[in-house]
Write a protein that holds these residues in place. Structure first.
Motif, PDB file in Angstrom:
ATOM      1  N   PRO A   4     -21.600   8.434 -58.934  1.00  0.00           N
ATOM      2  CA  PRO A   4     -21.150   7.210 -58.242  1.00  0.00           C
ATOM      3  C   PRO A   4     -19.676   6.878 -58.513  1.00  0.00           C
ATOM      4  N   TYR A   5     -19.220   7.044 -59.769  1.00  0.00           N
ATOM      5  CA  TYR A   5     -17.817   6.768 -60.096  1.00  0.00           C
ATOM      6  C   TYR A   5     -16.880   7.603 -59.230  1.00  0.00           C
ATOM      7  N   GLU A   6     -17.228   8.878 -59.031  1.00  0.00           N
ATOM      8  CA  GLU A   6     -16.363   9.766 -58.251  1.00  0.00           C
ATOM      9  C   GLU A   6     -16.356   9.386 -56.769  1.00  0.00           C
ATOM     10  N   VAL A   7     -17.549   9.034 -56.257  1.00  0.00           N
ATOM     11  CA  VAL A   7     -17.617   8.599 -54.855  1.00  0.00           C
ATOM     12  C   VAL A   7     -16.777   7.339 -54.674  1.00  0.00           C
ATOM     13  N   GLU A   8     -16.874   6.405 -55.635  1.00  0.00           N
ATOM     14  CA  GLU A   8     -16.073   5.176 -55.549  1.00  0.00           C
ATOM     15  C   GLU A   8     -14.577   5.476 -55.562  1.00  0.00           C
ATOM     16  N   SER A  21     -15.309  17.975 -61.376  1.00  0.00           N
ATOM     17  CA  SER A  21     -16.209  16.859 -61.102  1.00  0.00           C
ATOM     18  C   SER A  21     -17.162  16.809 -62.290  1.00  0.00           C
ATOM     19  N   TYR A  22     -17.776  15.664 -62.500  1.00  0.00           N
ATOM     20  CA  TYR A  22     -18.628  15.478 -63.679  1.00  0.00           C
ATOM     21  C   TYR A  22     -19.696  16.564 -63.785  1.00  0.00           C
ATOM     22  N   PHE A  37     -10.005  15.539 -62.327  1.00  0.00           N
ATOM     23  CA  PHE A  37     -10.415  14.775 -61.141  1.00  0.00           C
ATOM     24  C   PHE A  37      -9.533  13.546 -60.895  1.00  0.00           C
ATOM     25  N   LYS A  38      -9.381  12.726 -61.951  1.00  0.00           N
ATOM     26  CA  LYS A  38      -8.747  11.414 -61.756  1.00  0.00           C
ATOM     27  C   LYS A  38      -7.279  11.531 -61.323  1.00  0.00           C
ATOM     28  N   PRO A  39      -6.455  12.301 -62.032  1.00  0.00           N
ATOM     29  CA  PRO A  39      -5.055  12.409 -61.581  1.00  0.00           C
ATOM     30  C   PRO A  39      -4.952  12.989 -60.169  1.00  0.00           C
ATOM     31  N   PHE A  40      -5.850  13.930 -59.839  1.00  0.00           N
ATOM     32  CA  PHE A  40      -5.809  14.501 -58.496  1.00  0.00           C
ATOM     33  C   PHE A  40      -6.081  13.426 -57.446  1.00  0.00           C
ATOM     34  N   VAL A  41      -7.148  12.650 -57.692  1.00  0.00           N
ATOM     35  CA  VAL A  41      -7.542  11.650 -56.695  1.00  0.00           C
ATOM     36  C   VAL A  41      -6.527  10.515 -56.618  1.00  0.00           C
ATOM     37  N   GLU A  42      -5.999  10.098 -57.785  1.00  0.00           N
ATOM     38  CA  GLU A  42      -5.090   8.943 -57.787  1.00  0.00           C
ATOM     39  C   GLU A  42      -3.678   9.314 -57.339  1.00  0.00           C
TER      40      GLU A  42
END
Lengths: 237, 237
Positions: free
Chosen positions: B200-204, B109-110, B152-157
């Motif tokens: 905020p980007y991560e929550v979104e 996370s950031y 983070f991003k590949p995990f979430v997407e």
């Protein structure tokens, strides 16, 4: 640090504070403040509000403050806790303060090591340091009261009956206990034993004094986890 | 240590174990065992039961064991946790294991310091040590699975949509969030950010993936307290 805790001694004018101690370094590290930035502040045992950065140096920060909101509501709870070992005591004081406990009795119990009572962590300035950190974490200002009771029996026999009057009195005990009652916003007294638990004699004394034994499931938790779990089960959000 | 965790390698016969490592010293210290004493034991990923002391030396203890009970039920939860700093990571692994979490994703996370990913605490034997301590504390035997996700991003997407299927997916977020839903014994995925929170980007991104933001009241708690509080609010005793 979700709130900067202010003391009356910080004020150099009715609405102006200068901060130059531990908090100043925290503020620099966490907020990297700039001129005119707004920071959440609260006066110890007073209201919360905003502080606007008006001056910034290498040694101090000056804020113009407006205090206009009530701090979060306290939990209607008296927590009676067998004195934990010093390291755990620090964390526990912070934890229960951040969760809104305002009355804390640290008591003796058979499984409390005698040496714990002579830890410097129990000195007033050291206790206060942990309480301040808990308040800053939670965004609260109302300082809890911490009472030390080095003798179990006189405390339970002479003092507890008055303390638990008009409250639900519960002792966390994993054996032969009822399930934790539902969350209710009512006066509560909760007793939590040391690691290893209260001994049977102590549980009986508490039950004689009017406490009901409750459990939170088949898993035995460490005190540092059992306390947050009990508080969240006993009170609504 | 409320249960002595046994490994297949401890067995010298079908019903006999010899213990001579860290656990031996814990057993001596906590139980001061004597011949014929019964101790609570459990086989890693197996049943729990009783061990009877049959031999005792300065180096080891021999137990005759009967394993005949199921361990406590696991929580129907997948916990997604921003990687905490190493010291907190140790405690958190113990805590969530003791509370019955079996699926743990440690994610980036950031606000996760990059250095945290190179801590020796993340090595498998070190992670397992914390998990074992959590099981011994709770009287459980079922080892949690710990998954590391450094991006983070590949995990979430790519991974999250399948993970949260048929579960209530919640992200703990103190701002613009709904109140924590009532306790229910249903499949749940819970995401908890680092100290300072998800940005905020991560929550979104989590909300886009199907997560609902929830809060646990006006007080901001440290991750080590927020997790036990969330778990006790989300699941019945």
């Amino acid at each position: 640090m979700n709130l900067i805790l202010l003391f009356k001694s910080d004020f150099i004018a009715a609405d102006t504070v200068v901060i130059n101690d531990r908090r100043f370094h925290h503020i620099k590290q966490f907020y990297q403040p700039v001129q005119a930035q707004q920071l959440k502040v609260g006066l110890l045992d007073g209201e919360i509000g905003q502080g606007t950065v008006t001056q910034l140096s290498d040694q101090s920060i000056t804020l113009q403050v407006t205090l206009d909101k009530q701090p979060p509501a306290p939990l209607p709870l008296t927590l009676i806790l067998a004195l934990p070992r010093p390291k755990m005591l620090k964390r526990t004081l912070q934890t229960v303060t951040s969760m809104g406990v305002k009355q804390i009795y640290l008591i003796n119990s058979y499984k409390v090591d005698k040496s714990y009572w002579s830890t410097p962590v129990l000195q007033e300035h050291s206790v206060n340091e942990q309480l301040y950190l808990g308040l800053e974490q939670a965004g609260d200002t109302q300082l809890p009261e911490v009472h030390l009771r080095k003798r179990f029996k006189p405390f339970v026999e002479d003092e507890l009956p008055a303390l638990i009057k008009d409250s639900r009195a519960l002792v966390a005990h994993p054996y032969n206990a009822a399930i934790c009652p539902p969350a209710e916003d009512i006066n509560t007294t909760l007793a939590v034993g040391p690691e290893g638990g209260f001994i049977p004699y102590e549980v009986e004394k508490l039950q004689d004094a009017g406490f009901a034994a409750i459990h939170i499931g088949p898993r035995i938790l460490r005190v540092e986890n059992a306390v947050p779990v009990l508080l969240s089960r006993l009170f609504p959000v």
